[in-house]
Design a protein around this motif. Structure first.
Motif, PDB file in Angstrom:
ATOM      1  N   THR A 121       0.833  -1.209   0.000  1.00 42.86           N
ATOM      2  CA  THR A 121       0.000   0.000   0.000  1.00 42.86           C
ATOM      3  C   THR A 121       0.861   1.250   0.000  1.00 42.86           C
ATOM      4  O   THR A 121       1.932   1.279   0.618  1.00 42.86           O
ATOM      5  CB  THR A 121      -0.915   0.009   1.239  1.00 42.86           C
ATOM      6  N   LEU A 122       0.394   2.268  -0.673  1.00 44.84           N
ATOM      7  CA  LEU A 122       1.043   3.573  -0.610  1.00 44.84           C
ATOM      8  C   LEU A 122       0.414   4.352   0.536  1.00 44.84           C
ATOM      9  O   LEU A 122      -0.776   4.670   0.497  1.00 44.84           O
ATOM     10  CB  LEU A 122       0.858   4.330  -1.928  1.00 44.84           C
ATOM     11  N   PRO A 123       1.181   4.679   1.584  1.00 45.18           N
ATOM     12  CA  PRO A 123       0.621   5.377   2.745  1.00 45.18           C
ATOM     13  C   PRO A 123       0.080   6.754   2.366  1.00 45.18           C
ATOM     14  O   PRO A 123       0.612   7.431   1.481  1.00 45.18           O
ATOM     15  CB  PRO A 123       1.823   5.507   3.688  1.00 45.18           C
ATOM     16  N   ASP A 124      -0.968   7.174   3.045  1.00 48.63           N
ATOM     17  CA  ASP A 124      -1.515   8.512   2.830  1.00 48.63           C
ATOM     18  C   ASP A 124      -0.459   9.583   3.084  1.00 48.63           C
ATOM     19  O   ASP A 124      -0.443  10.617   2.410  1.00 48.63           O
ATOM     20  CB  ASP A 124      -2.715   8.752   3.751  1.00 48.63           C
ATOM     21  N   THR A 125       0.388   9.327   4.070  1.00 48.93           N
ATOM     22  CA  THR A 125       1.424  10.317   4.371  1.00 48.93           C
ATOM     23  C   THR A 125       2.344  10.534   3.173  1.00 48.93           C
ATOM     24  O   THR A 125       2.817  11.652   2.944  1.00 48.93           O
ATOM     25  CB  THR A 125       2.255   9.868   5.583  1.00 48.93           C
ATOM     26  N   PHE A 126       2.589   9.480   2.413  1.00 49.13           N
ATOM     27  CA  PHE A 126       3.418   9.623   1.212  1.00 49.13           C
ATOM     28  C   PHE A 126       2.666  10.377   0.121  1.00 49.13           C
ATOM     29  O   PHE A 126       3.211  11.282  -0.520  1.00 49.13           O
ATOM     30  CB  PHE A 126       3.853   8.255   0.691  1.00 49.13           C
ATOM     31  N   LEU A 127       1.402  10.016  -0.107  1.00 47.79           N
ATOM     32  CA  LEU A 127       0.623  10.637  -1.177  1.00 47.79           C
ATOM     33  C   LEU A 127       0.387  12.126  -0.946  1.00 47.79           C
ATOM     34  O   LEU A 127       0.081  12.856  -1.893  1.00 47.79           O
ATOM     35  CB  LEU A 127      -0.711   9.914  -1.343  1.00 47.79           C
ATOM     36  N   HIS A 128       0.526  12.570   0.292  1.00 45.89           N
ATOM     37  CA  HIS A 128       0.340  13.984   0.602  1.00 45.89           C
ATOM     38  C   HIS A 128       1.658  14.662   0.970  1.00 45.89           C
ATOM     39  O   HIS A 128       1.655  15.766   1.526  1.00 45.89           O
ATOM     40  CB  HIS A 128      -0.672  14.151   1.743  1.00 45.89           C
ATOM     41  N   SER A 129       2.749  14.012   0.640  1.00 40.73           N
ATOM     42  CA  SER A 129       4.057  14.525   1.026  1.00 40.73           C
ATOM     43  C   SER A 129       4.669  15.429  -0.036  1.00 40.73           C
ATOM     44  O   SER A 129       4.278  15.406  -1.216  1.00 40.73           O
ATOM     45  CB  SER A 129       5.018  13.361   1.291  1.00 40.73           C
ATOM     46  N   ALA A 130       5.660  16.207   0.390  1.00 42.21           N
ATOM     47  CA  ALA A 130       6.411  17.033  -0.555  1.00 42.21           C
ATOM     48  C   ALA A 130       7.173  16.173  -1.540  1.00 42.21           C
ATOM     49  O   ALA A 130       7.355  16.557  -2.707  1.00 42.21           O
ATOM     50  CB  ALA A 130       7.376  17.935   0.217  1.00 42.21           C
ATOM     51  N   LEU A 131       7.625  14.991  -1.104  1.00 39.25           N
ATOM     52  CA  LEU A 131       8.339  14.085  -2.007  1.00 39.25           C
ATOM     53  C   LEU A 131       7.437  13.627  -3.143  1.00 39.25           C
ATOM     54  O   LEU A 131       7.839  13.641  -4.314  1.00 39.25           O
ATOM     55  CB  LEU A 131       8.857  12.870  -1.232  1.00 39.25           C
ATOM     56  N   PHE A 132       6.213  13.215  -2.805  1.00 42.38           N
ATOM     57  CA  PHE A 132       5.277  12.776  -3.844  1.00 42.38           C
ATOM     58  C   PHE A 132       5.018  13.905  -4.836  1.00 42.38           C
ATOM     59  O   PHE A 132       5.062  13.695  -6.062  1.00 42.38           O
ATOM     60  CB  PHE A 132       3.960  12.323  -3.222  1.00 42.38           C
TER      61      PHE A 132
END
Length: 237
Positions: A121-132
């Protein structure tokens, strides 16, 4: 397929440039007898990474774009000839453009495997991150450079968000998150978004069948194109 129209007797209301998502817009405009010039000049992938150069196509001020793909360049030049202008700097009508808006391509599942957790799974924290957001911007950098150029020229640009359709090769959560990043980037560049999501999707955010091309996993149909055209008319085109 491109959808050029003659402007010999009626002045074109806009120039349409884009990928295959521009097709239903062109078909709907023709069906409504709305004069325009242009149409699709490539596939969605063609307009993500760098695809043009500022080449001074008019031979004077160096502000026109030259498409790196010869066929796209030929179609683009034909559209400008129909409008009787040498380049974008002299464009007498608004530009309707779908470059960079093929979110399903950006969301290709395998491109994001590195960032999945042990459950896949792609964590929500990643999908809303500056990196993403940075990764999405890098993926569509060619399109963003194009909109930077149109903004520098002071053009009025309108961009229809794509049909909310996610094929099996793509991750739905990446699709929606990436689309939000792209939309924000275009808005920051002065692009007017045509956002029909509230009108064409169901409770889950999926495009309703009434606005889907039959036997196709990504495109909108004529009814969807008609909604885009109606919105263009409401905005003065």
């Amino acid at each position: 397929m491109t959808t050029p129209c003659s402007t010999t007797t009626t002045r074109a209301r806009f120039l349409l440039l884009g990928d295959s998502h521009a097709g239903c817009v062109g078909r709907a405009a023709r069906a409504a007898d709305l004069p325009f010039v242009g149409g699709p000049i490539g596939s969605g992938r063609d307009f993500l990474t760098p695809f043009f150069d500022v080449d001074g196509g008019d031979g004077t001020d160096g502000t026109d774009v030259g498409f790196r793909d010869p066929e796209a360049g030929r179609l683009y030049r034909g559209f400008l000839d129909t409008l009787e202008v040498a380049g974008l700097a002299g464009l007498p009508v608004p530009l309707v453009c779908t470059f960079g808006l093929s979110a399903h391509t950006v969301a290709t599942r395998q491109n994001w495997d590195l960032h999945r957790d042990r459950h896949g799974t792609l964590p929500d924290t990643f999908l809303h991150s500056a990196l993403f957001a940075a990764l999405v911007r890098a993926t569509v950098r060619g399109a963003l450079a194009f909109y930077d150029h149109t903004a520098a020229l002071g053009l009025r640009v309108l961009a229809p968000l794509p049909p909310q359709r996610v094929p099996g090769m793509s991750d739905p959560r990446v699709f929606h998150a990436a689309q939000d990043v792209i939309a924000a980037e275009l808005t920051a560049r002065g692009v007017e978004l045509i956002d029909l999501r509230a009108r064409v999707t169901d409770a889950a955010g999926h495009q309703r069948p009434a606005f889907c091309q039959v036997d196709d996993t990504i495109h909108g149909n004529l009814a969807f194109g008609r909604l885009v055209v109606a919105e263009l008319l409401d905005r003065g085109l």
